[in-house]
Design a protein around this motif. Structure first.
Motif, PDB file in Angstrom:
ATOM      1  N   THR A  91      -5.551   0.479  -0.841  1.00 46.21           N
ATOM      2  CA  THR A  91      -5.720  -0.654   0.070  1.00 46.21           C
ATOM      3  C   THR A  91      -6.671  -1.688  -0.537  1.00 46.21           C
ATOM      4  O   THR A  91      -6.422  -2.899  -0.477  1.00 46.21           O
ATOM      5  CB  THR A  91      -6.258  -0.169   1.424  1.00 46.21           C
ATOM      6  OG1 THR A  91      -5.360   0.798   1.979  1.00 46.21           O
ATOM      7  CG2 THR A  91      -6.401  -1.328   2.397  1.00 46.21           C
ATOM      8  N   ALA A  92      -7.762  -1.200  -1.136  1.00 47.33           N
ATOM      9  CA  ALA A  92      -8.711  -2.105  -1.800  1.00 47.33           C
ATOM     10  C   ALA A  92      -8.052  -2.823  -2.971  1.00 47.33           C
ATOM     11  O   ALA A  92      -8.301  -4.011  -3.203  1.00 47.33           O
ATOM     12  CB  ALA A  92      -9.932  -1.318  -2.269  1.00 47.33           C
TER      13      ALA A  92
ATOM     14  N   GLY B 128      -4.970  -9.947  -3.766  1.00 43.72           N
ATOM     15  CA  GLY B 128      -4.891 -11.114  -2.903  1.00 43.72           C
ATOM     16  C   GLY B 128      -3.572 -11.251  -2.183  1.00 43.72           C
ATOM     17  O   GLY B 128      -3.153 -12.369  -1.866  1.00 43.72           O
TER      18      GLY B 128
ATOM     19  N   ALA C  92      -0.970  -9.837   1.110  1.00 40.19           N
ATOM     20  CA  ALA C  92      -0.878  -9.119   2.379  1.00 40.19           C
ATOM     21  C   ALA C  92       0.122  -7.987   2.235  1.00 40.19           C
ATOM     22  O   ALA C  92       1.079  -8.063   1.453  1.00 40.19           O
ATOM     23  CB  ALA C  92      -0.441 -10.074   3.488  1.00 40.19           C
ATOM     24  N   ASP C  93      -0.094  -6.931   2.983  1.00 38.77           N
ATOM     25  CA  ASP C  93       0.797  -5.781   2.931  1.00 38.77           C
ATOM     26  C   ASP C  93       2.070  -6.085   3.720  1.00 38.77           C
ATOM     27  O   ASP C  93       2.001  -6.367   4.909  1.00 38.77           O
ATOM     28  CB  ASP C  93       0.092  -4.570   3.528  1.00 38.77           C
ATOM     29  CG  ASP C  93       0.789  -3.268   3.198  1.00 38.77           C
ATOM     30  OD1 ASP C  93       2.017  -3.307   2.991  1.00 38.77           O
ATOM     31  OD2 ASP C  93       0.123  -2.235   3.143  1.00 38.77           O
TER      32      ASP C  93
ATOM     33  N   THR D  96       0.819  -1.206   0.000  1.00 37.33           N
ATOM     34  CA  THR D  96       0.000   0.000   0.000  1.00 37.33           C
ATOM     35  C   THR D  96       0.858   1.263   0.000  1.00 37.33           C
ATOM     36  O   THR D  96       0.483   2.271  -0.597  1.00 37.33           O
ATOM     37  CB  THR D  96      -0.947   0.027   1.217  1.00 37.33           C
ATOM     38  OG1 THR D  96      -0.201  -0.179   2.410  1.00 37.33           O
ATOM     39  CG2 THR D  96      -2.005  -1.049   1.089  1.00 37.33           C
TER      40      THR D  96
ATOM     41  N   HIS E 110      -5.943  -5.646  -1.757  1.00 33.82           N
ATOM     42  CA  HIS E 110      -6.822  -6.741  -1.341  1.00 33.82           C
ATOM     43  C   HIS E 110      -7.333  -7.513  -2.552  1.00 33.82           C
ATOM     44  O   HIS E 110      -7.438  -8.747  -2.519  1.00 33.82           O
ATOM     45  CB  HIS E 110      -7.994  -6.176  -0.531  1.00 33.82           C
ATOM     46  CG  HIS E 110      -9.012  -7.207  -0.148  1.00 33.82           C
ATOM     47  ND1 HIS E 110      -8.784  -8.156   0.837  1.00 33.82           N
ATOM     48  CD2 HIS E 110     -10.266  -7.454  -0.630  1.00 33.82           C
ATOM     49  CE1 HIS E 110      -9.845  -8.930   0.946  1.00 33.82           C
ATOM     50  NE2 HIS E 110     -10.766  -8.534   0.076  1.00 33.82           N
ATOM     51  N   GLU E 111      -7.652  -6.799  -3.637  1.00 32.03           N
ATOM     52  CA  GLU E 111      -8.150  -7.449  -4.852  1.00 32.03           C
ATOM     53  C   GLU E 111      -7.081  -8.318  -5.509  1.00 32.03           C
ATOM     54  O   GLU E 111      -7.392  -9.322  -6.147  1.00 32.03           O
ATOM     55  CB  GLU E 111      -8.647  -6.388  -5.832  1.00 32.03           C
ATOM     56  CG  GLU E 111      -9.943  -5.724  -5.387  1.00 32.03           C
ATOM     57  CD  GLU E 111     -10.133  -4.316  -5.941  1.00 32.03           C
ATOM     58  OE1 GLU E 111     -11.160  -3.694  -5.624  1.00 32.03           O
ATOM     59  OE2 GLU E 111      -9.235  -3.846  -6.672  1.00 32.03           O
TER      60      GLU E 111
END
Length: 526
Positions: free
Chosen positions: A509-510, A516, A518-519, A330, A513-514
């Motif tokens: 951030t979204a 798939g 982890a940050d 991110t 997540h899309e």
């Protein structure tokens, strides 16, 4: 509101185009339309809910049926990424118009035509960033080539026809390849949904279920189009020609905004719709990114054409943006989006200052200038500020975005990040070297010496410089008015980027997540 932002510049272009015999009226009307667009964009900005962005992927949605039999709709919406790009367009267009106010147009060309094309370009760019239907995005992606082609081909420099055709053919080829993937996406959606669709939201919901082998082919279709537009090395060769031959106003939009469609496309389409392919092919993109950073920086050092110099610096900057996108964090995502905004501001400022210098000396060649700061200290100061922002000096806007890209990329891609960091050294070299050649030392160069009174130069240098200042003048009031907003943004976003990052953060951030993943660093620095 988004439909209004899309239609207003088009209506303005239709109103401006017939005013061929009244250039002042054409310019005034176009500027008024651009300022109203800026006001409406500000309303859109404050209508966007940062809190709501955590649960709503798109806001301010406009949706009507278009071609129901093919599943296409006119669907507009914005997330934080699209919103900041719409704001960048709205800020740059009136500034571009102001900077072009006194331009000498090629014979047979009118101010009405030039300003109408600027407004048409603005409308197509709004459509590209606001579209949430893939087919609608493709239509705007191709449509934006048309006004820019005419801006370069009809209003550009001596090699404008060659540059315009090269720009159009490269972009059209990329667009046709992308069209194949757009069709492929529709076919895949028809196999997994009750009916085929081009809706971004519906396609993203089935992205994870598409086999990786299929994703790779679909990803490549979009990627090639975006890599050409970005431009990534080795797809970059059209930009130096187009940037050098485009009129200054069109060049600002070309390098400052139009090219961002590609990096926006990486984030909006490639990563969320083809997550497995994005992760698999990321090393290829990262290699191209770091090559572009170093290669373009080295070429920038050797340029003698000021406009080509700016174009090559932009290719290097795009390497940082794509590095951050394919580093999958991110922080890096936010840095890349902020870099897209800051690059548009910084490069726009640098391009406009270069245009002002060319207008005074009637030459694009760096060797035709020297010691210009003695005649135009204010112009030299703004050029230096733009150059320092371009090399990401702390306290300027680019520093924040470049720092976020590098610190966000390092945990996942340390080797590529270290190589990219070397580019900072080259950036300092090419910016300071060009500034030294143009503005420092004794007054020299054919473009500058032509403004001196001749024989009196040697016997009375003080008087000679005084006469030269009257012909090779410093910034006018209009030019100061044009440059002030960009200078203010360079400094303001350098010390206070928080409001922009707050808008960007939920969307990046979204996006992560899309994909798939982890940050690796636990979130974006606020």
């Amino acid at each position: 509101m988004l439909l209004l932002l899309l239609l207003l510049p088009l209506v303005g272009a239709v109103a401006v185009a017939p005013l061929k015999d009244n250039p002042r009226a054409a310019k005034s009307l176009a500027l008024a339309v651009a300022l109203v667009e800026l006001l409406l964009t500000a309303v859109t900005w404050f209508s966007y809910s940062v809190v709501g962005a955590a649960t709503e992927r798109f806001q301010l949605v406009f949706d009507v049926a278009w071609i129901p039999s093919f599943g296409t709709r006119i669907t507009l919406g914005v997330d934080g990424i699209a919103l900041v790009m719409l704001a960048l367009i709205a800020v740059l267009v009136p500034i571009v118009m102001g900077s072009s106010w006194a331009d000498r147009l090629p014979e047979g060309r009118t101010a009405a035509g030039f300003y109408a094309l600027l407004l048409t370009t603005q409308a197509t760019l709004v459509g590209v960033f606001a579209a949430t239907d893939i087919f609608l995005f493709y239509v705007f992606f191709e449509a934006m080539l048309i006004p820019m082609y005419f801006l370069i081909g009809r209003f550009g420099g001596p090699k404008r026809q060659y540059a315009a055709v090269k720009f159009f053919l490269y972009s059209l080829l990329g667009g046709l390849i992308m069209l194949a993937s757009v069709i492929g996406v529709y076919v895949v959606s028809a196999q997994r949904l009750p009916a085929g669709t081009f809706s971004w939201t519906a396609l993203q919901s089935i992205a994870a279920s598409v086999p990786e082998s299929v994703q790779i082919w679909l990803f490549l279709g979009f990627f090639v189009a975006f890599a050409i537009k970005a431009p990534l090395v080795p797809f970059h060769t059209w930009l130096p020609d187009a940037g050098a031959e485009a009129p200054i106003g069109a060049g600002v939009l070309l390098v400052g905004v139009l090219d961002k469609v590609a990096t926006f496309g990486f984030l909006r389409y490639c990563l969320p719709l083809f997550p497995a392919a994005s992760k698999t092919l990321a090393p290829v993109v990262l290699v191209l990114s770091v090559i572009g950073i170093i290669y373009a920086a080295l070429l920038a050092v050797g340029q003698n054409d000021m406009k080509r110099f700016v174009a090559y610096t932009s290719i290097a900057h795009f390497g940082y943006i794509s590095l951050g996108i394919f580093a999958f964090s991110t922080q890096a995502f936010a840095g890349s989006v902020l870099y897209m905004v800051n690059h548009g501001i910084t490069t726009g400022l640098l391009f406009i200052v270069v245009g002002m210098l060319i207008a005074r000396g009637n030459s694009r060649l760096i060797t035709d200038y020297g010691g210009v700061a003695k005649l135009t200290p204010a112009l030299g100061g703004v050029f230096l500020l733009a150059g320092l922002a371009s090399l990401a000096l702390p306290g300027t806007n680019s520093f924040v975005s470049e720092f976020l890209v590098l610190i966000g990329s390092f945990p996942r891609e340390p080797v590529y990040t270290i190589i990219a960091t070397v580019g900072i050294i080259f950036a300092a070299l090419y910016v300071l070297w060009v500034y030294q050649r143009l503005f420092q030392g004794p007054v020299r160069g054919n473009a500058v010496l032509a403004s001196l009174p001749g024989p009196g130069t040697m016997t009375d240098p003080g008087s000679a410089l005084g006469e030269a200042r009257s012909t090779f003048a410093d910034l006018t009031k209009r030019e100061i008015g044009v440059l002030t907003p960009l200078v203010a943004l360079v400094l303001l976003l350098g010390i206070f980027p928080g409001p922009v990052l707050e808008v960007i953060t939920p969307s990046v951030t979204a996006t992560l997540h899309e994909v798939g993943l982890a940050d690796p660093v636990g979130g974006v620095t606020r």
